[in-house]
Design a protein around this motif. Structure first.
Motif, PDB file in Angstrom:
ATOM      1  N   PHE A  96       6.102 -48.108  61.089  1.00  0.00           N
ATOM      2  CA  PHE A  96       7.441 -48.004  60.507  1.00  0.00           C
ATOM      3  C   PHE A  96       8.078 -49.383  60.596  1.00  0.00           C
ATOM      4  O   PHE A  96       8.900 -49.645  61.481  1.00  0.00           O
ATOM      5  N   PRO A  97       7.731 -50.300  59.676  1.00  0.00           N
ATOM      6  CA  PRO A  97       8.107 -51.695  59.828  1.00  0.00           C
ATOM      7  C   PRO A  97       9.557 -52.021  59.515  1.00  0.00           C
ATOM      8  O   PRO A  97      10.096 -52.983  60.022  1.00  0.00           O
ATOM      9  N   THR A  98      10.203 -51.227  58.682  1.00  0.00           N
ATOM     10  CA  THR A  98      11.571 -51.530  58.270  1.00  0.00           C
ATOM     11  C   THR A  98      12.474 -50.378  58.660  1.00  0.00           C
ATOM     12  O   THR A  98      12.208 -49.232  58.308  1.00  0.00           O
ATOM     13  N   ILE A  99      13.513 -50.705  59.384  1.00  0.00           N
ATOM     14  CA  ILE A  99      14.492 -49.684  59.749  1.00  0.00           C
ATOM     15  C   ILE A  99      15.834 -50.055  59.150  1.00  0.00           C
ATOM     16  O   ILE A  99      16.145 -51.225  58.965  1.00  0.00           O
ATOM     17  N   THR A 100      16.603 -49.055  58.827  1.00  0.00           N
ATOM     18  CA  THR A 100      17.943 -49.266  58.300  1.00  0.00           C
ATOM     19  C   THR A 100      18.913 -48.609  59.256  1.00  0.00           C
ATOM     20  O   THR A 100      18.815 -47.415  59.534  1.00  0.00           O
ATOM     21  N   THR A 101      19.792 -49.402  59.775  1.00  0.00           N
ATOM     22  CA  THR A 101      20.776 -48.903  60.725  1.00  0.00           C
ATOM     23  C   THR A 101      22.144 -49.415  60.312  1.00  0.00           C
ATOM     24  O   THR A 101      22.252 -50.325  59.494  1.00  0.00           O
ATOM     25  N   GLY A 102      23.162 -48.849  60.839  1.00  0.00           N
ATOM     26  CA  GLY A 102      24.481 -49.317  60.473  1.00  0.00           C
ATOM     27  C   GLY A 102      25.578 -48.492  61.108  1.00  0.00           C
ATOM     28  O   GLY A 102      25.339 -47.531  61.825  1.00  0.00           O
ATOM     29  N   THR A 103      26.769 -48.894  60.833  1.00  0.00           N
ATOM     30  CA  THR A 103      27.957 -48.227  61.365  1.00  0.00           C
ATOM     31  C   THR A 103      28.843 -47.804  60.200  1.00  0.00           C
ATOM     32  O   THR A 103      28.594 -48.156  59.052  1.00  0.00           O
ATOM     33  N   ARG A 104      29.867 -47.070  60.515  1.00  0.00           N
ATOM     34  CA  ARG A 104      30.823 -46.637  59.496  1.00  0.00           C
ATOM     35  C   ARG A 104      31.904 -47.700  59.317  1.00  0.00           C
ATOM     36  O   ARG A 104      32.387 -48.294  60.272  1.00  0.00           O
ATOM     37  N   THR A 105      32.267 -47.938  58.072  1.00  0.00           N
ATOM     38  CA  THR A 105      33.369 -48.849  57.773  1.00  0.00           C
ATOM     39  C   THR A 105      34.680 -48.085  57.934  1.00  0.00           C
ATOM     40  O   THR A 105      34.682 -46.850  58.036  1.00  0.00           O
ATOM     41  N   PRO A 106      35.802 -48.780  57.956  1.00  0.00           N
ATOM     42  CA  PRO A 106      37.089 -48.073  58.104  1.00  0.00           C
ATOM     43  C   PRO A 106      37.368 -47.031  57.020  1.00  0.00           C
ATOM     44  O   PRO A 106      38.068 -46.047  57.271  1.00  0.00           O
ATOM     45  N   ASN A 107      36.803 -47.198  55.823  1.00  0.00           N
ATOM     46  CA  ASN A 107      37.047 -46.210  54.765  1.00  0.00           C
ATOM     47  C   ASN A 107      35.995 -45.101  54.748  1.00  0.00           C
ATOM     48  O   ASN A 107      35.983 -44.269  53.860  1.00  0.00           O
ATOM     49  N   GLY A 108      35.072 -45.091  55.742  1.00  0.00           N
ATOM     50  CA  GLY A 108      34.127 -44.001  55.870  1.00  0.00           C
ATOM     51  C   GLY A 108      32.760 -44.238  55.260  1.00  0.00           C
ATOM     52  O   GLY A 108      31.878 -43.403  55.406  1.00  0.00           O
ATOM     53  N   GLN A 109      32.576 -45.347  54.567  1.00  0.00           N
ATOM     54  CA  GLN A 109      31.262 -45.631  53.998  1.00  0.00           C
ATOM     55  C   GLN A 109      30.335 -46.181  55.077  1.00  0.00           C
ATOM     56  O   GLN A 109      30.780 -46.604  56.134  1.00  0.00           O
ATOM     57  N   ARG A 110      29.057 -46.152  54.777  1.00  0.00           N
ATOM     58  CA  ARG A 110      28.069 -46.617  55.745  1.00  0.00           C
ATOM     59  C   ARG A 110      27.690 -48.056  55.432  1.00  0.00           C
ATOM     60  O   ARG A 110      27.267 -48.374  54.334  1.00  0.00           O
ATOM     61  N   GLN A 111      27.858 -48.944  56.404  1.00  0.00           N
ATOM     62  CA  GLN A 111      27.454 -50.331  56.259  1.00  0.00           C
ATOM     63  C   GLN A 111      26.065 -50.456  56.880  1.00  0.00           C
ATOM     64  O   GLN A 111      25.891 -50.204  58.060  1.00  0.00           O
ATOM     65  N   THR A 112      25.080 -50.812  56.078  1.00  0.00           N
ATOM     66  CA  THR A 112      23.699 -50.812  56.561  1.00  0.00           C
ATOM     67  C   THR A 112      23.172 -52.220  56.787  1.00  0.00           C
ATOM     68  O   THR A 112      23.588 -53.177  56.139  1.00  0.00           O
ATOM     69  N   ILE A 113      22.251 -52.321  57.723  1.00  0.00           N
ATOM     70  CA  ILE A 113      21.556 -53.563  58.039  1.00  0.00           C
ATOM     71  C   ILE A 113      20.070 -53.226  58.047  1.00  0.00           C
ATOM     72  O   ILE A 113      19.648 -52.292  58.706  1.00  0.00           O
ATOM     73  N   THR A 114      19.253 -53.981  57.316  1.00  0.00           N
ATOM     74  CA  THR A 114      17.817 -53.758  57.278  1.00  0.00           C
ATOM     75  C   THR A 114      17.138 -54.765  58.190  1.00  0.00           C
ATOM     76  O   THR A 114      17.393 -55.957  58.104  1.00  0.00           O
TER      77      THR A 114
END
Length: 59
Positions: free
Chosen positions: A17-35
């Protein structure tokens, strides 16, 4: 007849599983992702097979 290449071994660091996508919620509720890619296999999920060592017998 077709020649088949043997499967390459799976990377021991990421278990295939070489690539993971993780992130947190932005203030407006959308998901901010980091690969992030595995540093050992560079995002391929497989390890490279070592080159065969050629030995010369005799002089």
């Amino acid at each position: 007849m077709p020649q088949h290449t043997p499967p390459r071994p799976i990377c021991a660091n990421c278990d295939g599983f070489p690539t993971i996508t993780t992130g947190t919620r932005t203030p407006n509720g959308q998901r901010q992702t980091i690969t992030a890619n595995c540093p050992a296999c560079h995002g391929t999920g497989h390890t490279t097979t070592p080159a065969r060592a050629h030995s010369r017998i005799g002089a």
